[in-house]
Design a protein around this motif. Structure first.
Motif, PDB file in Angstrom:
ATOM      1  N   UNK A 103       0.834  -1.195   0.000  1.00  0.00           N
ATOM      2  CA  UNK A 103       0.000   0.000   0.000  1.00  0.00           C
ATOM      3  C   UNK A 103       0.872   1.250   0.000  1.00  0.00           C
ATOM      4  N   UNK A 104       0.542   2.177  -0.895  1.00  0.00           N
ATOM      5  CA  UNK A 104       1.172   3.492  -0.928  1.00  0.00           C
ATOM      6  C   UNK A 104       0.196   4.473  -0.287  1.00  0.00           C
ATOM      7  N   UNK A 105       0.530   5.023   0.874  1.00  0.00           N
ATOM      8  CA  UNK A 105      -0.442   5.833   1.621  1.00  0.00           C
ATOM      9  C   UNK A 105      -1.064   6.969   0.843  1.00  0.00           C
ATOM     10  N   UNK A 106      -0.341   7.536  -0.123  1.00  0.00           N
ATOM     11  CA  UNK A 106      -0.882   8.661  -0.863  1.00  0.00           C
ATOM     12  C   UNK A 106      -2.061   8.324  -1.752  1.00  0.00           C
ATOM     13  N   UNK A 107      -2.347   7.027  -1.941  1.00  0.00           N
ATOM     14  CA  UNK A 107      -3.427   6.626  -2.833  1.00  0.00           C
ATOM     15  C   UNK A 107      -4.751   6.382  -2.118  1.00  0.00           C
ATOM     16  N   UNK A 108      -4.729   6.195  -0.786  1.00  0.00           N
ATOM     17  CA  UNK A 108      -5.959   5.860  -0.064  1.00  0.00           C
ATOM     18  C   UNK A 108      -6.024   6.616   1.266  1.00  0.00           C
ATOM     19  N   UNK A 109      -7.207   7.106   1.597  1.00  0.00           N
ATOM     20  CA  UNK A 109      -7.434   7.668   2.922  1.00  0.00           C
ATOM     21  C   UNK A 109      -7.334   6.539   3.953  1.00  0.00           C
ATOM     22  N   UNK A 110      -6.767   6.787   5.129  1.00  0.00           N
ATOM     23  CA  UNK A 110      -6.576   5.718   6.113  1.00  0.00           C
ATOM     24  C   UNK A 110      -7.867   5.026   6.548  1.00  0.00           C
ATOM     25  N   UNK A 111      -8.985   5.744   6.632  1.00  0.00           N
ATOM     26  CA  UNK A 111     -10.250   5.097   7.014  1.00  0.00           C
ATOM     27  C   UNK A 111     -10.676   4.093   5.945  1.00  0.00           C
ATOM     28  N   UNK A 112     -10.588   4.496   4.687  1.00  0.00           N
ATOM     29  CA  UNK A 112     -10.991   3.614   3.590  1.00  0.00           C
ATOM     30  C   UNK A 112     -10.080   2.391   3.527  1.00  0.00           C
ATOM     31  N   UNK A 113      -8.773   2.620   3.641  1.00  0.00           N
ATOM     32  CA  UNK A 113      -7.835   1.506   3.544  1.00  0.00           C
ATOM     33  C   UNK A 113      -7.986   0.553   4.717  1.00  0.00           C
ATOM     34  N   UNK A 114      -8.158   1.076   5.922  1.00  0.00           N
ATOM     35  CA  UNK A 114      -8.318   0.217   7.095  1.00  0.00           C
ATOM     36  C   UNK A 114      -9.551  -0.664   6.953  1.00  0.00           C
ATOM     37  N   UNK A 115     -10.636  -0.112   6.436  1.00  0.00           N
ATOM     38  CA  UNK A 115     -11.849  -0.909   6.228  1.00  0.00           C
ATOM     39  C   UNK A 115     -11.607  -2.003   5.201  1.00  0.00           C
ATOM     40  N   UNK A 116     -10.920  -1.680   4.098  1.00  0.00           N
ATOM     41  CA  UNK A 116     -10.588  -2.689   3.096  1.00  0.00           C
ATOM     42  C   UNK A 116      -9.723  -3.794   3.699  1.00  0.00           C
ATOM     43  N   UNK A 117      -8.728  -3.412   4.500  1.00  0.00           N
ATOM     44  CA  UNK A 117      -7.844  -4.394   5.119  1.00  0.00           C
ATOM     45  C   UNK A 117      -8.619  -5.312   6.057  1.00  0.00           C
ATOM     46  N   UNK A 118      -9.524  -4.758   6.840  1.00  0.00           N
ATOM     47  CA  UNK A 118     -10.315  -5.583   7.754  1.00  0.00           C
ATOM     48  C   UNK A 118     -11.223  -6.539   6.990  1.00  0.00           C
ATOM     49  N   UNK A 119     -11.736  -6.099   5.852  1.00  0.00           N
ATOM     50  CA  UNK A 119     -12.590  -6.992   5.073  1.00  0.00           C
ATOM     51  C   UNK A 119     -11.790  -8.171   4.531  1.00  0.00           C
ATOM     52  N   UNK A 120     -10.601  -7.901   4.008  1.00  0.00           N
ATOM     53  CA  UNK A 120      -9.779  -8.995   3.486  1.00  0.00           C
ATOM     54  C   UNK A 120      -9.304  -9.883   4.633  1.00  0.00           C
ATOM     55  N   UNK A 121      -8.992  -9.306   5.771  1.00  0.00           N
ATOM     56  CA  UNK A 121      -8.643 -10.095   6.958  1.00  0.00           C
ATOM     57  C   UNK A 121      -9.787 -11.040   7.321  1.00  0.00           C
ATOM     58  N   UNK A 122     -11.015 -10.568   7.220  1.00  0.00           N
ATOM     59  CA  UNK A 122     -12.173 -11.386   7.562  1.00  0.00           C
ATOM     60  C   UNK A 122     -12.375 -12.493   6.525  1.00  0.00           C
ATOM     61  N   UNK A 123     -12.255 -12.155   5.245  1.00  0.00           N
ATOM     62  CA  UNK A 123     -12.419 -13.153   4.186  1.00  0.00           C
ATOM     63  C   UNK A 123     -11.355 -14.242   4.316  1.00  0.00           C
ATOM     64  N   UNK A 124     -10.122 -13.851   4.611  1.00  0.00           N
ATOM     65  CA  UNK A 124      -9.009 -14.806   4.690  1.00  0.00           C
ATOM     66  C   UNK A 124      -8.939 -15.529   6.030  1.00  0.00           C
ATOM     67  N   UNK A 125      -9.763 -15.135   6.974  1.00  0.00           N
ATOM     68  CA  UNK A 125      -9.771 -15.719   8.317  1.00  0.00           C
ATOM     69  C   UNK A 125      -8.408 -15.560   9.001  1.00  0.00           C
ATOM     70  N   UNK A 126      -7.898 -14.316   8.950  1.00  0.00           N
ATOM     71  CA  UNK A 126      -6.689 -13.990   9.698  1.00  0.00           C
ATOM     72  C   UNK A 126      -5.385 -14.248   8.984  1.00  0.00           C
ATOM     73  N   UNK A 127      -5.402 -14.185   7.632  1.00  0.00           N
ATOM     74  CA  UNK A 127      -4.175 -14.459   6.870  1.00  0.00           C
ATOM     75  C   UNK A 127      -3.718 -13.250   6.070  1.00  0.00           C
TER      76      UNK A 127
END
Length: 348
Positions: free
Chosen positions: A88-112
């Motif tokens: 992730x390059x921080x300049x491309x995403x607002x931290x709230x949006x990116x954190x939500x995306x990361x949590x969704x992928x964390x949930x889909x992958x079951x912690x991977x």
């Protein structure tokens, strides 16, 4: 001190890692190829995949480029064991949006899932989109504030924050903490701001491929610093050429070097768009006539017989490297060779 030993691969997000004119390597960055590559890597026993983030192909704008975060979400649903690390390059995403995306992928992958925080170097990727591209140290200052917010949001904390770059009011993201406190944070970069950032916010520091002595010195420097997240772990990028004999590996290295000379026009175009303060490119560009691969490539010295490569992996591991993030060419065939001939030697 004992620490685990893991092997990962770089996804083929922009095609070839060494030479773009290799008849044995499809210069294919498409989703189907990357999907099949990662599924096979998981079946072969590799532990992680790093999906680098670029919006345009950084080496040839006329070629395909895999999108890191949508691809990582899809891989999370298709795989069962392998860790998925999205850059992730921080300049491309607002931290709230990116954190939500990361949590969704964390949930889909079951912690991977893990995020790899990188300091962008391709000016054109930002400037042509009308996005700011501050000087090197300013980008790290921005990234420090950014990752501090992302860390708290990924933990499910209720966040009120007003800083130099961001204002977040009474924000809390769910679901969080289902499998562990938050996704793993990897940090890349070797400049002084990068080293300070990984000590303060990182779980794992990614080091570009370079000789054993240089890697040991980098680890020693960062290990002396207080680590805010507990014991810091270390990863190393490397391009592997393993063969039956050292001579055979040397011949293959020479073949790839010869092919890579045909890419000089591509490298010149890349250099013209690169931030001159980038430590990675200052090192790798100077070594381009002797090494192949990105992010240091064969400078790590994983070129030789199966026994030689296994021995050098062991030496890096003894110095503190836990995760080897590997590149190959032709990727699929050489990945299989490494899994069948080198990993068993290392495990013994």
């Amino acid at each position: 001190m004992t620490h685990p030993l893991r092997f990962g691969i770089w996804a083929a997000v922009h095609g070839s890692r060494a030479a773009h004119h290799d008849p044995d390597e499809p210069d294919d960055a498409g989703w189907a190829r990357n999907r099949d590559l990662v599924l096979e890597a998981e079946a072969l026993g590799f532990d992680a995949v790093l999906v680098a983030q670029h919006t345009m192909n950084p080496y040839d704008e006329g070629r395909d480029q895999l999108e890191a975060w949508t691809a990582s979400a899809a891989l999370a649903a298709l795989t069962r064991r392998i860790e998925i690390i999205a850059a992730i390059k921080p300049g491309l995403y607002h931290p709230v949006v990116l954190a939500k995306m990361a949590l969704q992928i964390e949930h889909v992958s079951e912690g991977r899932f893990g995020i790899n925080l990188v300091n962008a170097w391709n000016r054109a990727e930002f400037e042509r989109a009308g996005l700011p591209f501050p000087a090197h140290d300013e980008r790290y200052a921005y990234g420090r504030e950014w990752i501090g917010l992302v860390d708290r949001l990924m933990r499910g904390e209720r966040v009120d924050f007003e800083g130099r770059h961001f204002r977040v009011e009474d924000y809390r993201l769910k679901p969080a903490g289902t499998f562990r406190p938050r996704p793993t944070i990897y940090v890349g970069g070797e400049s002084e701001p990068a080293r300070a950032l990984v000590a303060d916010h990182g779980d794992v520091w990614f080091i570009n491929g370079q000789p054993h002595g240089d890697v040991a010195a980098l680890i020693a420097d960062v290990a002396r610093r207080p680590a805010a997240q507990g014991r810091l772990r270390y990863g190393l990028s490397a391009f592997v050429i393993a063969r039956e004999t050292d001579a055979d590996a040397k011949d293959e290295h020479a073949r790839l070097l010869d092919l890579s000379r045909r890419d000089e026009a591509l490298r010149a175009d890349t250099r013209a768009r690169t931030d001159t303060a980038s430590v990675m490119f200052a090192k790798t560009d100077a070594a381009a006539t002797r090494h192949v691969g990105t992010n240091g490539g064969t400078a790590a010295g994983l070129v030789g017989s199966y026994g030689t490569v296994a021995e050098r992996v062991g030496a890096f591991h003894a110095a503190g490297i836990e995760l080897f993030m590997l590149q190959f060419q032709p990727f699929e065939a050489e990945m299989r060779r490494f899994a069948h001939h080198v990993i068993p030697l290392v495990r013994r």
